[in-house]
Design a protein around this motif. Structure first.
Motif, PDB file in Angstrom:
ATOM      1  N   GLY A  42      17.141  22.007  16.760  1.00 40.79           N
ATOM      2  CA  GLY A  42      17.901  23.107  16.165  1.00 40.79           C
ATOM      3  C   GLY A  42      18.173  24.250  17.119  1.00 40.79           C
ATOM      4  O   GLY A  42      18.976  25.138  16.802  1.00 40.79           O
ATOM      5  N   TYR A  43      17.533  24.239  18.294  1.00 36.10           N
ATOM      6  CA  TYR A  43      17.723  25.314  19.266  1.00 36.10           C
ATOM      7  C   TYR A  43      18.517  24.875  20.492  1.00 36.10           C
ATOM      8  O   TYR A  43      18.589  25.605  21.477  1.00 36.10           O
ATOM      9  N   LEU A  44      19.116  23.691  20.413  1.00 39.66           N
ATOM     10  CA  LEU A  44      20.010  23.267  21.491  1.00 39.66           C
ATOM     11  C   LEU A  44      21.216  24.196  21.553  1.00 39.66           C
ATOM     12  O   LEU A  44      21.686  24.706  20.523  1.00 39.66           O
ATOM     13  N   ASP A  45      21.748  24.396  22.749  1.00 42.83           N
ATOM     14  CA  ASP A  45      22.979  25.177  22.847  1.00 42.83           C
ATOM     15  C   ASP A  45      24.140  24.327  22.354  1.00 42.83           C
ATOM     16  O   ASP A  45      23.988  23.140  22.036  1.00 42.83           O
ATOM     17  N   ALA A  46      25.315  24.923  22.291  1.00 39.73           N
ATOM     18  CA  ALA A  46      26.481  24.242  21.711  1.00 39.73           C
ATOM     19  C   ALA A  46      26.807  22.953  22.455  1.00 39.73           C
ATOM     20  O   ALA A  46      27.116  21.916  21.837  1.00 39.73           O
ATOM     21  N   ALA A  47      26.714  23.010  23.773  1.00 40.80           N
ATOM     22  CA  ALA A  47      27.031  21.819  24.564  1.00 40.80           C
ATOM     23  C   ALA A  47      26.013  20.714  24.296  1.00 40.80           C
ATOM     24  O   ALA A  47      26.368  19.532  24.172  1.00 40.80           O
ATOM     25  N   GLY A  48      24.729  21.098  24.203  1.00 44.61           N
ATOM     26  CA  GLY A  48      23.690  20.110  23.938  1.00 44.61           C
ATOM     27  C   GLY A  48      23.837  19.485  22.561  1.00 44.61           C
ATOM     28  O   GLY A  48      23.693  18.265  22.404  1.00 44.61           O
ATOM     29  N   LEU A  49      24.118  20.317  21.560  1.00 42.08           N
ATOM     30  CA  LEU A  49      24.332  19.787  20.211  1.00 42.08           C
ATOM     31  C   LEU A  49      25.502  18.810  20.173  1.00 42.08           C
ATOM     32  O   LEU A  49      25.425  17.749  19.548  1.00 42.08           O
ATOM     33  N   ALA A  50      26.569  19.165  20.845  1.00 44.25           N
ATOM     34  CA  ALA A  50      27.748  18.297  20.870  1.00 44.25           C
ATOM     35  C   ALA A  50      27.427  16.960  21.524  1.00 44.25           C
ATOM     36  O   ALA A  50      27.889  15.898  21.080  1.00 44.25           O
ATOM     37  N   GLU A  51      26.617  17.012  22.581  1.00 41.02           N
ATOM     38  CA  GLU A  51      26.253  15.779  23.284  1.00 41.02           C
ATOM     39  C   GLU A  51      25.398  14.879  22.398  1.00 41.02           C
ATOM     40  O   GLU A  51      25.614  13.662  22.329  1.00 41.02           O
ATOM     41  N   VAL A  52      24.421  15.479  21.712  1.00 43.91           N
ATOM     42  CA  VAL A  52      23.583  14.682  20.822  1.00 43.91           C
ATOM     43  C   VAL A  52      24.413  14.105  19.685  1.00 43.91           C
ATOM     44  O   VAL A  52      24.265  12.929  19.323  1.00 43.91           O
ATOM     45  N   GLU A  53      25.290  14.905  19.116  1.00 50.78           N
ATOM     46  CA  GLU A  53      26.125  14.424  18.018  1.00 50.78           C
ATOM     47  C   GLU A  53      27.055  13.310  18.474  1.00 50.78           C
ATOM     48  O   GLU A  53      27.364  12.390  17.703  1.00 50.78           O
ATOM     49  N   ARG A  54      27.472  13.378  19.725  1.00 46.67           N
ATOM     50  CA  ARG A  54      28.328  12.303  20.257  1.00 46.67           C
ATOM     51  C   ARG A  54      27.551  10.985  20.307  1.00 46.67           C
ATOM     52  O   ARG A  54      28.056   9.932  19.894  1.00 46.67           O
ATOM     53  N   HIS A  55      26.311  11.046  20.803  1.00 43.52           N
ATOM     54  CA  HIS A  55      25.489   9.829  20.843  1.00 43.52           C
ATOM     55  C   HIS A  55      25.207   9.314  19.435  1.00 43.52           C
ATOM     56  O   HIS A  55      25.317   8.110  19.171  1.00 43.52           O
ATOM     57  N   ALA A  56      24.859  10.226  18.533  1.00 39.33           N
ATOM     58  CA  ALA A  56      24.532   9.818  17.170  1.00 39.33           C
ATOM     59  C   ALA A  56      25.745   9.216  16.465  1.00 39.33           C
ATOM     60  O   ALA A  56      25.645   8.174  15.806  1.00 39.33           O
ATOM     61  N   SER A  60      20.678   1.550  20.917  1.00 40.44           N
ATOM     62  CA  SER A  60      20.083   2.667  20.182  1.00 40.44           C
ATOM     63  C   SER A  60      19.128   3.460  21.062  1.00 40.44           C
ATOM     64  O   SER A  60      19.160   4.701  21.083  1.00 40.44           O
ATOM     65  N   TYR A  61      18.292   2.761  21.807  1.00 40.36           N
ATOM     66  CA  TYR A  61      17.287   3.459  22.608  1.00 40.36           C
ATOM     67  C   TYR A  61      17.919   4.183  23.792  1.00 40.36           C
ATOM     68  O   TYR A  61      17.490   5.293  24.154  1.00 40.36           O
ATOM     69  N   ASP A  62      18.933   3.594  24.368  1.00 44.67           N
ATOM     70  CA  ASP A  62      19.624   4.246  25.480  1.00 44.67           C
ATOM     71  C   ASP A  62      20.208   5.584  25.027  1.00 44.67           C
ATOM     72  O   ASP A  62      20.063   6.611  25.709  1.00 44.67           O
ATOM     73  N   ALA A  63      20.831   5.581  23.858  1.00 42.97           N
ATOM     74  CA  ALA A  63      21.416   6.820  23.342  1.00 42.97           C
ATOM     75  C   ALA A  63      20.329   7.818  22.954  1.00 42.97           C
ATOM     76  O   ALA A  63      20.440   9.023  23.233  1.00 42.97           O
ATOM     77  N   LYS A  64      19.273   7.336  22.334  1.00 43.47           N
ATOM     78  CA  LYS A  64      18.198   8.247  21.920  1.00 43.47           C
ATOM     79  C   LYS A  64      17.521   8.886  23.120  1.00 43.47           C
ATOM     80  O   LYS A  64      17.212  10.091  23.107  1.00 43.47           O
ATOM     81  N   LEU A  65      17.276   8.120  24.167  1.00 45.88           N
ATOM     82  CA  LEU A  65      16.628   8.692  25.348  1.00 45.88           C
ATOM     83  C   LEU A  65      17.477   9.807  25.949  1.00 45.88           C
ATOM     84  O   LEU A  65      16.949  10.850  26.360  1.00 45.88           O
ATOM     85  N   ALA A  66      18.788   9.580  26.002  1.00 51.76           N
ATOM     86  CA  ALA A  66      19.671  10.624  26.542  1.00 51.76           C
ATOM     87  C   ALA A  66      19.573  11.894  25.696  1.00 51.76           C
ATOM     88  O   ALA A  66      19.514  13.017  26.225  1.00 51.76           O
ATOM     89  N   ALA A  67      19.541  11.724  24.373  1.00 48.32           N
ATOM     90  CA  ALA A  67      19.442  12.883  23.479  1.00 48.32           C
ATOM     91  C   ALA A  67      18.060  13.523  23.562  1.00 48.32           C
ATOM     92  O   ALA A  67      17.924  14.756  23.587  1.00 48.32           O
TER      93      ALA A  67
END
Length: 721
Positions: A262-276, A294-301
């Motif tokens: 919940g404390y990721l910056d806007a760019a970080g949130l966007a990146e996680v949402e892209r993977h999800a 799934s694990y490749d995306a989760k590790l990046a996030a």
């Protein structure tokens, strides 16, 4: 004459070989599933003795090894470890120079001291390496509390100590369930997804599934092993072939449930949402699961979330977790960091990185400090999300909650095989001899505990593994619990049929299991199916360990047994993950699949006829109880009715625990795992689906099949309004 002498020498050598094998707990014969006793070959005995580190080539070496085996206890003052039961005196052999004064006492966990009384002297003195050595017998008092204590001996200034473990006579948590009956779901967590999953079922899905089933009246939720796999893709699909049994698989983390997300910056949130977002679409596919994606995306996030600064409270919680898990967590995190950089075949694993204490590994702990911290952090978040899932289960009304599954062993080349090399046997793997269902036997490609070296270590690795698995569990299911009595060892290069049983100190292993479960407030379920000695089930019942009954396997010489003869202290179910879901089993999918994979030892027509006859014998009993109309199931509606009737039949048993397979509740037909295969079939990659396609947790509460089956079981156990 020369031939006769040669034959006589061979006979003497074979006798010595079998005597030496028996002295080391190696079976020289075994009785198969068909009741026929078979002799174990000399080559198998040689291979197993070599794995134990016992020289056994030629009569002279065999004689020397026998002598060393007899003298081994006399060479030490105390045994490597002593395991007893509460309320019972324990007799301990103490070996000292003949005539030397000796005293023995116990330092208990709470710091108190307790003297051990000398009972008597043993046999006459023995010459041990030129020293006349005597044996005295001491009695450990019967009032010691449960726990891990230290036994100390002083022999005229020479001191020795060893762990003394006092275990429950009978697991107390089992008694607390006496007189009550619980039903619960059994599920393969990775296959159970929601719209928020990342293509694989996760810990948040576990909490939701526990909540849904708890509100339906379930008392427990049994899931597959959640042990860790490789630290990066590609990862092992089988949850029963982990890299470690002590720590958990970050693949199951729900990224969005980690507070720092919940404390990721806007760019970080966007990146996680892209993977999800990329993986949310996979949740609705009935095709094979893709753990690697799934694990490749989760590790990046997760790496993005890891970089977020933690609050003071969270920082302290993380530090406390790391301190509590100690060196075991540090070494596992180091292995993960190394395994990210070194291929499984890299020469470093056999050399400078062969074990955690090398100078190379000491250097890497500094160089890879950031990655080591990341892997510690992953385990901390697994721990927190598992705690949340168990809390959700109890808040939903579950009496027991989440039951974890403990795999038989670990994979070669993994973290435990690296960290615990000193207590594992090399040159052998474990498996199972041929049986009626797996007619070619099984090789699970896992290194076994070395019985002697595990005892020498005081069972520390075994204890630590149990403690971690039980931290946030209402129970533990021990896969192939017979392996705590004996394991089928297969020498390298041999087939599963060319193995033999190696026996363990079951009093120690079962006792420690009961002790750690009691301290955690958890029940223990032993998967005691397959070939076993008849007394084993009685022993497990005596210690308060639940057994396992599967409807299709409950029979005697006269055919299927009536439900009233099932065990009370037992988890009873219609199905198991090694069979097709019940709808598929009724359709003969287990025969079709094994025939297509070349796993049958007799013509498929005979196999189908035998399977149909076995099913009909069970269904006839079900009809006799008025649970199913006469006639054969025909069509999906009738199959659903048959599945419900089979579960209602198990509810007629006295068993305290009834398992309801989630795959049966939603009408799945595909086999999750086919024993005896690896790449031949996509084991452990089948997502939860029903006749109408993928089933998500979001819609489970409204699923008519789910409501129908759990309602059948609930009403059968607790009839009334």
């Amino acid at each position: 004459m020369a031939d006769a002498t040669h034959h006589e020498n061979e006979t003497i050598e074979d006798q010595l070989l079998r005597e030496l094998a028996a002295a080391h707990g190696i079976g020289t014969t075994y009785r198969g599933w068909d009741g026929v006793e078979r002799a174990v070959s000399g080559s198998t005995l040689h291979g197993v003795l070599a794995a134990l580190g016992v020289p056994a080539h030629g009569p002279d070496e065999l004689q020397r090894s026998l002598g060393e085996t007899r003298l081994a206890p006399w060479r030490r003052i105390l045994p490597p470890v002593v395991v007893g039961r509460e309320g019972q005196e324990v007799h301990v052999d103490v070996h000292v120079p003949y005539g030397s004064p000796v005293s023995v006492w116990i330092m208990a966990e709470d710091g108190s001291r307790h003297d051990a009384a000398r009972r008597d002297n043993g046999d006459g003195p023995v010459d041990v390496d030129g020293v006349l050595t005597g044996r005295a017998v001491f009695t450990v008092p019967d009032h010691l509390p449960l726990g891990w204590h230290t036994l100390v001996a002083d022999a005229d200034g020479a001191t020795a100590e060893c762990p003394l473990v006092v275990t429950p006579q009978r697991l107390r948590t089992t008694g607390l369930l006496a007189g009550r009956r619980n039903w619960g779901l059994t599920a393969q967590l990775y296959s159970v997804r929601s719209s928020r999953s990342w293509g694989i079922g996760d810990f948040a899905d576990l909490a939701d599934l526990a909540t849904i089933s708890g509100r339906e009246g379930a008392g427990f939720l049994l899931v597959n092993p959640l042990h860790a796999a490789e630290p990066r893709p590609p990862v092992e699909n089988s949850p029963y072939l982990p890299t470690t049994r002590r720590f958990f698989n970050p693949l199951y983390l729900r990224v969005e449930e980690i507070p720092e997300y919940g404390y990721l910056d806007a760019a970080g949130l966007a990146e996680v949402e892209r993977h999800a977002g990329r993986l949310h679409t996979a949740n609705r596919s009935a095709g094979l699961l893709d753990r690697n994606a799934s694990y490749d995306a989760k590790l990046a996030a997760l790496e993005l979330v890891f970089k977020v600064r933690r609050s003071a409270a969270r920082t302290r919680q993380f530090a406390d977790f790391c301190a509590d898990q100690g060196q075991g967590l540090d070494d596992f995190a180091l292995w993960c960091a190394l395994a990210e950089r070194l291929a499984p075949s890299a020469p470093e694993w056999a050399g400078e990185a062969a074990e955690p204490g090398t100078p190379y590994c000491a250097e890497q702990r500094v160089l890879l400090a950031g990655r080591i911290e990341f892997h510690r952090w992953l385990q901390w978040n697994c721990d927190q999300q598992l705690e949340a899932a168990q809390r959700a289960a109890r808040q939903a009304g579950m009496e027991i909650g989440v039951i974890h599954d403990l795999a038989v062993g670990v994979k070669l080349g993994g973290a435990d095989a690296w960290k615990l090399d000193g207590v594992l046997a090399r040159g052998v793997t474990v498996g199972a001899p041929p049986d009626m269902f797996n007619q070619q036997g099984q090789n699970w490609t896992q290194p076994p505990w070395h019985p002697g070296r595990l005892a020498e270590s005081g069972y520390a690795a075994y204890r630590d593994m149990l403690r971690t698995v039980l931290r946030h569990a209402g129970g533990i299911r021990v896969d192939h619990i017979l392996g705590l009595f004996r394991l089928w060892w297969i020498p390298a290069g041999a087939g599963p049929e060319d193995g033999t049983y190696v026996y363990y100190d079951h009093e120690a292993l079962i006792g420690i299991l009961a002790l750690e479960a009691q301290r955690a407030g958890a029940i223990v379920i032993g998967e005691d199916l397959g070939v076993f000695e008849p007394w084993v089930r009685d022993y497990l019942a005596e210690r308060g360990i639940f057994g396992t009954s599967i409807l299709w396997f409950e029979h005697d010489a006269g055919g299927p047994i009536p439900p009233e003869r099932y065990r009370q202290q037992c988890l009873t179910s219609v199905n198991t993950h090694d069979l097709p879901p019940t709808a598929g089993y009724l359709a003969g999918e287990h025969v079709t699949l094994r025939e297509s994979l070349g796993l049958l030892q007799r013509p498929v027509e005979e196999e189908r006829a035998a399977a149909a006859a076995e099913q009909e014998a069970v269904l006839a009993l079900v009809r006799q109880r008025g649970l199913l109309p006469a006639g054969s199931p025909d069509g999906r509606t009738d199959v659903q009715a048959t599945v419900g009737a089979l579960y209602a039949f198990t509810a007629l048993s006295p068993s305290s625990l009834l398992g309801v397979a989630l795959v049966d509740a939603v009408g799945e037909t595909r086999t999750q795992n086919q024993p005896g295969t690896s790449t031949e079939y996509p084991n452990w990659c089948i997502p939860l689906a029903g006749p109408n396609g993928t089933v998500l947790i979001d819609g489970l509460a409204a699923d008519p099949g789910f409501h129908s089956l759990v309602g059948t079981v609930r009403n059968a156990l607790h009839p009334g309004p």
